[in-house]
Each structure stands twice: as structure tokens, then as C-alpha cells.
Design a protein around this motif. Structure first.
Motif, mmCIF file in Angstrom:
data_model
loop_
_atom_site.group_PDB
_atom_site.id
_atom_site.type_symbol
_atom_site.label_atom_id
_atom_site.label_comp_id
_atom_site.label_asym_id
_atom_site.label_seq_id
_atom_site.Cartn_x
_atom_site.Cartn_y
_atom_site.Cartn_z
ATOM 1 N N SER A 14 0.878 -1.173 -0.084
ATOM 2 C CA SER A 14 0.028 0.105 0.139
ATOM 3 C C SER A 14 0.717 1.085 0.013
ATOM 4 O O SER A 14 1.729 1.366 0.792
ATOM 5 C CB SER A 14 -0.881 0.113 1.264
ATOM 6 O OG SER A 14 -1.640 1.298 1.325
ATOM 7 N N VAL A 16 -0.382 4.143 0.679
ATOM 8 C CA VAL A 16 -0.354 5.220 2.195
ATOM 9 C C VAL A 16 -0.160 4.468 3.047
ATOM 10 O O VAL A 16 0.366 5.073 4.130
ATOM 11 C CB VAL A 16 -2.223 5.164 2.083
ATOM 12 C CG1 VAL A 16 -2.652 6.069 2.883
ATOM 13 C CG2 VAL A 16 -2.658 5.926 0.668
ATOM 14 N N THR A 45 -2.418 8.331 9.698
ATOM 15 C CA THR A 45 -2.991 7.914 8.240
ATOM 16 C C THR A 45 -4.046 7.075 8.140
ATOM 17 O O THR A 45 -5.122 7.310 7.754
ATOM 18 C CB THR A 45 -1.876 7.170 7.384
ATOM 19 O OG1 THR A 45 -0.833 8.260 7.347
ATOM 20 C CG2 THR A 45 -2.244 7.099 5.905
ATOM 21 N N LEU A 46 -4.208 5.996 9.074
ATOM 22 C CA LEU A 46 -5.367 5.004 9.157
ATOM 23 C C LEU A 46 -6.693 5.884 9.648
ATOM 24 O O LEU A 46 -7.656 5.680 9.199
ATOM 25 C CB LEU A 46 -4.946 3.935 10.081
ATOM 26 C CG LEU A 46 -6.139 2.790 10.173
ATOM 27 C CD1 LEU A 46 -6.462 2.225 8.705
ATOM 28 C CD2 LEU A 46 -5.723 1.679 11.045
ATOM 29 N N ARG A 48 -7.188 8.806 9.644
ATOM 30 C CA ARG A 48 -7.712 9.723 8.636
ATOM 31 C C ARG A 48 -8.587 9.050 7.371
ATOM 32 O O ARG A 48 -9.648 9.552 7.084
ATOM 33 C CB ARG A 48 -6.701 10.491 8.100
ATOM 34 C CG ARG A 48 -6.012 11.618 8.970
ATOM 35 C CD ARG A 48 -4.893 12.316 8.172
ATOM 36 N NE ARG A 48 -4.401 13.366 9.025
ATOM 37 C CZ ARG A 48 -3.136 13.814 9.021
ATOM 38 N NH1 ARG A 48 -2.388 13.482 8.195
ATOM 39 N NH2 ARG A 48 -2.895 14.797 9.961
ATOM 40 N N GLN A 49 -8.274 7.760 7.128
ATOM 41 C CA GLN A 49 -8.764 7.026 6.233
ATOM 42 C C GLN A 49 -10.138 6.532 6.675
ATOM 43 O O GLN A 49 -11.172 6.609 5.985
ATOM 44 C CB GLN A 49 -8.028 5.962 5.623
ATOM 45 C CG GLN A 49 -6.648 6.237 4.900
ATOM 46 C CD GLN A 49 -5.911 5.068 4.719
ATOM 47 O OE1 GLN A 49 -5.608 4.203 5.471
ATOM 48 N NE2 GLN A 49 -5.088 5.252 3.446
ATOM 49 N N GLU A 52 -12.624 9.431 6.680
ATOM 50 C CA GLU A 52 -13.324 9.806 5.363
ATOM 51 C C GLU A 52 -14.503 8.554 5.126
ATOM 52 O O GLU A 52 -15.216 9.337 4.538
ATOM 53 C CB GLU A 52 -12.193 9.609 4.540
ATOM 54 C CG GLU A 52 -12.680 10.032 2.888
ATOM 55 C CD GLU A 52 -11.369 10.143 2.178
ATOM 56 O OE1 GLU A 52 -11.613 9.618 0.919
ATOM 57 O OE2 GLU A 52 -10.193 10.483 2.324
ATOM 58 N N ILE A 183 -14.182 1.237 4.663
ATOM 59 C CA ILE A 183 -12.878 1.252 5.323
ATOM 60 C C ILE A 183 -11.738 0.632 4.531
ATOM 61 O O ILE A 183 -10.846 0.819 4.151
ATOM 62 C CB ILE A 183 -12.836 0.872 6.889
ATOM 63 C CG1 ILE A 183 -13.647 1.836 7.597
ATOM 64 C CG2 ILE A 183 -11.439 0.652 7.348
ATOM 65 C CD1 ILE A 183 -14.087 1.234 8.844
ATOM 66 N N ALA A 186 -10.884 2.476 1.419
ATOM 67 C CA ALA A 186 -10.187 3.433 1.876
ATOM 68 C C ALA A 186 -8.832 3.095 2.000
ATOM 69 O O ALA A 186 -7.932 3.613 1.532
ATOM 70 C CB ALA A 186 -10.726 4.267 2.807
ATOM 71 N N THR A 187 -8.509 1.978 2.617
ATOM 72 C CA THR A 187 -7.308 1.523 3.399
ATOM 73 C C THR A 187 -6.582 0.738 2.062
ATOM 74 O O THR A 187 -5.344 0.577 1.978
ATOM 75 C CB THR A 187 -7.471 0.624 4.368
ATOM 76 O OG1 THR A 187 -7.815 -0.437 3.999
ATOM 77 C CG2 THR A 187 -7.916 1.422 5.453
#
Length: 189
Positions: A14, A16, A45-46, A48-49, A52, A183, A186-187
Motif C-alpha cells: 500500500s 498510503v 493515516t489510518l 484519517r482514512q 473519510e 474502510i 479507503a485503506t
């Protein structure tokens, strides 16, 4: 480490998330997301994902031992949704509500570590939080599972590296599976 994975697991690099995202499947159905975070900034970061992906009515339970990163995750989630820099832990107040001027759902952050009885949570406004906002609950095990209804559980645990964390994300209930799917999407981005 890939030699020790179950045959249904796949390792996805990944851009991200740091080292890898491990998705453990049960047949064709995604049951859990297991994620390795190599440093605290990856927890941000996680969070924030997940922020979102969250929608009004979503319930997120944060589990893990003391010091595992539940409050750091909640803080980054709230900052991502609201832009508020100062996000205190509700360890002593038990609940903190965050609103913004954009009309987004309120975020209710509850830390139930000091909660004496699960029934006391009704006095904190959990029904309002679940109906009108996004609910983040640290120590959800202090509640009867029926109280949370459909919820996503995010478990943080210490890894061998002191700054790293292992994270497991699971859905509890049919409605939570849609959030779980957002989720996962997004991840994987």
C-alpha cells in the motif's frame, strides 16, 4: 513472515499505509482487515482514512490495552473530520462532542474506561450519538454488545517494534458491514 500466513490471506502493498495491508478473507467474504502500522504517523493515516469513510450513524469501538494507541487514533480521526487541533481525551469527562460549521454529523468521543456500570452510558447520550452523529467509543467492552448494535471494532495492539502497532478491523452486525467495506476500500487506495 509470509510463510506463516493462512492460505486465505493475501498481502497487498500500500502506498498510503507503511509496510503492508493484510486482508484475511473467509471464502469470498471479507471478514477482517488486519493492518501493520510501523510508526505512529501510520496510525494517523489510518485514522484519517477511517474518518473519510465514516457516515452519520456509524459506531466505532476502539479496543486494546492501555497505551495501544486508542486515544491517538481517536484524536487523529476527530482532527481529520473537524480540523480542530486541540482534542483532549475524555478519560475523566467520559464524553466529548465535536461539531463543526459545515453541517457534518457531530462526533461523539466516549472513553468508558472509568465507567462504573454499562447502564450509566445512557446518561452520556449514547442514543443521540448513534442516531445523529458518529460515535467513537474507547473501551466498548464496558457495554453490553446489544447497546452498540451495528458497529465496527478497531483493535490496536503493540507489535514487536515499540513504535509499531497491529490493527484488526471487524464488523459487528449487518449495517456495520457497509462501513467496514468503505474502510477496506479507503485503506486499499
Amino acid at each position: 513472515w509470509t510463510d506463516s500466513l493462512p492460505p486465505t490471506a493475501s498481502v497487498l502493498p500500500s502506498p498510503v499505509l507503511p509496510s503492508f495491508v493484510l486482508k484475511v478473507a473467509n471464502g469470498d467474504n471479507m471478514t477482517d482487515l488486519s493492518i501493520y502500522l510501523s510508526r505512529e504517523s501510520d496510525t494517523v493515516t489510518l485514522a484519517r482514512q477511517v474518518a473519510e469513510a465514516a457516515r452519520k450513524g456509524d459506531v466505532i469501538g476502539l479496543t486494546g490495552n492501555l497505551g495501544a494507541g486508542k486515544t491517538a487514533f481517536a484524536r487523529a480521526f476527530i482532527q481529520a473530520r473537524t480540523g480542530i487541533d486541540e482534542v483532549p481525551s475524555p478519560t475523566f469527562t467520559l464524553v466529548q462532542v465535536y461539531d463543526d460549521d459545515t453541517g457534518s454529523p457531530s462526533i461523539w468521543h466516549m472513553d468508558l474506561y472509568r465507567l462504573e456500570q454499562g447502564a450509566d452510558v445512557e446518561e452520556l447520550g449514547i442514543e443521540d450519538a448513534m442516531a445523529d452523529g458518529i460515535l467513537l467509543v474507547e473501551w466498548p467492552g464496558r457495554l453490553d454488545s446489544a447497546t452498540l448494535g451495528n458497529w465496527v471494532e478497531i483493535t490496536l495492539s503493540l507489535a514487536e517494534n515499540p513504535s509499531a502497532r497491529n490493527v484488526s478491523i471487524s464488523a459487528h452486525g449487518d449495517l456495520a458491514r457497509a462501513f467496514h467495506g468503505r474502510i477496506a476500500k479507503a485503506t486499499a487506495a
